[in-house]
Motif scaffolding. Structure first.
Motif, PDB file in Angstrom:
ATOM      1  N   LEU A   1      -8.624   5.519   2.781  1.00 44.83           N
ATOM      2  CA  LEU A   1      -8.622   4.956   1.446  1.00 44.83           C
ATOM      3  C   LEU A   1      -7.503   5.641   0.676  1.00 44.83           C
ATOM      4  O   LEU A   1      -7.465   6.863   0.594  1.00 44.83           O
ATOM      5  N   ARG A   2      -6.549   4.862   0.160  1.00 50.00           N
ATOM      6  CA  ARG A   2      -5.440   5.436  -0.603  1.00 50.00           C
ATOM      7  C   ARG A   2      -5.539   4.944  -2.045  1.00 50.00           C
ATOM      8  O   ARG A   2      -5.643   3.760  -2.300  1.00 50.00           O
ATOM      9  N   LEU A   3      -5.505   5.884  -2.992  1.00 47.84           N
ATOM     10  CA  LEU A   3      -5.586   5.545  -4.402  1.00 47.84           C
ATOM     11  C   LEU A   3      -4.218   5.133  -4.933  1.00 47.84           C
ATOM     12  O   LEU A   3      -3.194   5.393  -4.316  1.00 47.84           O
ATOM     13  N   SER A   4      -4.196   4.518  -6.109  1.00 52.11           N
ATOM     14  CA  SER A   4      -2.943   4.030  -6.687  1.00 52.11           C
ATOM     15  C   SER A   4      -1.960   5.158  -6.976  1.00 52.11           C
ATOM     16  O   SER A   4      -0.755   4.934  -6.990  1.00 52.11           O
ATOM     17  N   ASP A   5      -2.443   6.383  -7.169  1.00 57.16           N
ATOM     18  CA  ASP A   5      -1.531   7.504  -7.415  1.00 57.16           C
ATOM     19  C   ASP A   5      -1.033   8.139  -6.115  1.00 57.16           C
ATOM     20  O   ASP A   5      -0.362   9.156  -6.132  1.00 57.16           O
ATOM     21  N   GLY A   6      -1.360   7.527  -4.976  1.00 60.79           N
ATOM     22  CA  GLY A   6      -0.869   7.995  -3.685  1.00 60.79           C
ATOM     23  C   GLY A   6      -1.799   8.945  -2.956  1.00 60.79           C
ATOM     24  O   GLY A   6      -1.595   9.250  -1.794  1.00 60.79           O
ATOM     25  N   ARG A   7      -2.834   9.434  -3.641  1.00 64.49           N
ATOM     26  CA  ARG A   7      -3.759  10.342  -2.968  1.00 64.49           C
ATOM     27  C   ARG A   7      -4.554   9.602  -1.904  1.00 64.49           C
ATOM     28  O   ARG A   7      -4.932   8.447  -2.072  1.00 64.49           O
ATOM     29  N   VAL A   8      -4.798  10.269  -0.804  1.00 67.50           N
ATOM     30  CA  VAL A   8      -5.595   9.731   0.283  1.00 67.50           C
ATOM     31  C   VAL A   8      -6.992  10.312   0.180  1.00 67.50           C
ATOM     32  O   VAL A   8      -7.155  11.514  -0.033  1.00 67.50           O
ATOM     33  N   CYS A   9      -8.000   9.457   0.307  1.00 69.16           N
ATOM     34  CA  CYS A   9      -9.386   9.893   0.179  1.00 69.16           C
ATOM     35  C   CYS A   9     -10.172   9.580   1.438  1.00 69.16           C
ATOM     36  O   CYS A   9      -9.811   8.696   2.212  1.00 69.16           O
ATOM     37  N   PHE A  10     -11.257  10.299   1.618  1.00 64.04           N
ATOM     38  CA  PHE A  10     -12.155  10.066   2.742  1.00 64.04           C
ATOM     39  C   PHE A  10     -13.576  10.347   2.276  1.00 64.04           C
ATOM     40  O   PHE A  10     -13.803  10.979   1.250  1.00 64.04           O
ATOM     41  N   PHE A  11     -14.527   9.868   3.056  1.00 64.51           N
ATOM     42  CA  PHE A  11     -15.931  10.028   2.716  1.00 64.51           C
ATOM     43  C   PHE A  11     -16.512  11.220   3.472  1.00 64.51           C
ATOM     44  O   PHE A  11     -16.304  11.364   4.679  1.00 64.51           O
ATOM     45  N   ALA A  76       1.945   0.144   2.604  1.00 66.02           N
ATOM     46  CA  ALA A  76       2.259  -0.493   1.324  1.00 66.02           C
ATOM     47  C   ALA A  76       1.155  -0.137   0.339  1.00 66.02           C
ATOM     48  O   ALA A  76      -0.030  -0.185   0.662  1.00 66.02           O
ATOM     49  N   GLU A  77       1.548   0.265  -0.848  1.00 70.19           N
ATOM     50  CA  GLU A  77       0.569   0.639  -1.862  1.00 70.19           C
ATOM     51  C   GLU A  77      -0.160  -0.603  -2.359  1.00 70.19           C
ATOM     52  O   GLU A  77       0.458  -1.620  -2.666  1.00 70.19           O
ATOM     53  N   PRO A  78      -1.491  -0.540  -2.441  1.00 72.13           N
ATOM     54  CA  PRO A  78      -2.237  -1.691  -2.947  1.00 72.13           C
ATOM     55  C   PRO A  78      -2.066  -1.822  -4.452  1.00 72.13           C
ATOM     56  O   PRO A  78      -1.776  -0.852  -5.147  1.00 72.13           O
ATOM     57  N   SER A  79      -2.243  -3.035  -4.924  1.00 68.88           N
ATOM     58  CA  SER A  79      -2.234  -3.233  -6.368  1.00 68.88           C
ATOM     59  C   SER A  79      -3.503  -2.601  -6.932  1.00 68.88           C
ATOM     60  O   SER A  79      -4.436  -2.284  -6.205  1.00 68.88           O
ATOM     61  N   ALA A  80      -3.552  -2.440  -8.240  1.00 68.64           N
ATOM     62  CA  ALA A  80      -4.730  -1.843  -8.867  1.00 68.64           C
ATOM     63  C   ALA A  80      -5.974  -2.679  -8.553  1.00 68.64           C
ATOM     64  O   ALA A  80      -7.042  -2.138  -8.282  1.00 68.64           O
ATOM     65  N   GLN A  81      -5.840  -4.001  -8.561  1.00 68.13           N
ATOM     66  CA  GLN A  81      -6.985  -4.865  -8.268  1.00 68.13           C
ATOM     67  C   GLN A  81      -7.407  -4.735  -6.809  1.00 68.13           C
ATOM     68  O   GLN A  81      -8.588  -4.653  -6.502  1.00 68.13           O
ATOM     69  N   GLU A  82      -6.440  -4.683  -5.882  1.00 67.84           N
ATOM     70  CA  GLU A  82      -6.768  -4.521  -4.470  1.00 67.84           C
ATOM     71  C   GLU A  82      -7.471  -3.194  -4.237  1.00 67.84           C
ATOM     72  O   GLU A  82      -8.428  -3.108  -3.480  1.00 67.84           O
ATOM     73  N   GLU A  83      -7.003  -2.152  -4.892  1.00 62.95           N
ATOM     74  CA  GLU A  83      -7.596  -0.840  -4.726  1.00 62.95           C
ATOM     75  C   GLU A  83      -9.043  -0.856  -5.219  1.00 62.95           C
ATOM     76  O   GLU A  83      -9.930  -0.301  -4.585  1.00 62.95           O
ATOM     77  N   GLU A  84      -9.265  -1.497  -6.344  1.00 59.09           N
ATOM     78  CA  GLU A  84     -10.613  -1.549  -6.892  1.00 59.09           C
ATOM     79  C   GLU A  84     -11.533  -2.382  -6.018  1.00 59.09           C
ATOM     80  O   GLU A  84     -12.695  -2.081  -5.861  1.00 59.09           O
ATOM     81  N   ASP A  85     -10.991  -3.446  -5.412  1.00 57.98           N
ATOM     82  CA  ASP A  85     -11.809  -4.371  -4.641  1.00 57.98           C
ATOM     83  C   ASP A  85     -12.132  -3.880  -3.230  1.00 57.98           C
ATOM     84  O   ASP A  85     -13.131  -4.266  -2.654  1.00 57.98           O
ATOM     85  N   HIS A  86     -11.273  -3.052  -2.644  1.00 58.39           N
ATOM     86  CA  HIS A  86     -11.436  -2.720  -1.236  1.00 58.39           C
ATOM     87  C   HIS A  86     -12.081  -1.347  -1.051  1.00 58.39           C
ATOM     88  O   HIS A  86     -11.564  -0.342  -1.493  1.00 58.39           O
ATOM     89  N   VAL A  87     -13.210  -1.344  -0.403  1.00 59.39           N
ATOM     90  CA  VAL A  87     -13.850  -0.110   0.032  1.00 59.39           C
ATOM     91  C   VAL A  87     -14.154  -0.308   1.509  1.00 59.39           C
ATOM     92  O   VAL A  87     -14.786  -1.291   1.888  1.00 59.39           O
TER      93      VAL A  87
END
Length: 89
Positions: A1-11, A76-87
């Motif tokens: 999971l990559r956030l809009s600010d470029g940070r990579v996240c994990f669960f 490719a960085e997701p748009s803000a909407q794509e980031e919010e929609d995709h988990v």
């Protein structure tokens, strides 16, 4: 999971399972959280929209340390909407 600010996240739960299966490390959630903070990870809250009913929700995740995130393949960085929609679960 990559956030809009470029940070990579994990669960944490998936990371804990990976450690147990691939590294035979059996650690509690608090132990892992302490180790992650020591390594430079931070807990974050990720906003998303549930596909099942369209309602907005949140989920907790951890950021990858900068040194680790820098070595991950660029996507490719997701748009803000794509980031919010995709988990990814």
């Amino acid at each position: 999971l990559r956030l809009s600010d470029g940070r990579v996240c994990f669960f944490l739960s998936e990371f804990r399972s990976w450690l147990a299966f691939h590294r035979d490390e059996r650690l509690g959630r608090k132990q892992i959280a302490t180790l992650l903070r020591t390594a430079g990870s931070e807990p974050v809250v990720v906003n998303y929209t549930r596909e099942s009913d369209g309602k907005k929700s949140t989920v907790g995740a951890w950021t990858a340390p900068l040194g680790v995130a820098a070595r991950l393949p660029q996507q490719a960085e997701p748009s803000a909407q794509e980031e919010e929609d995709h988990v990814p679960f």
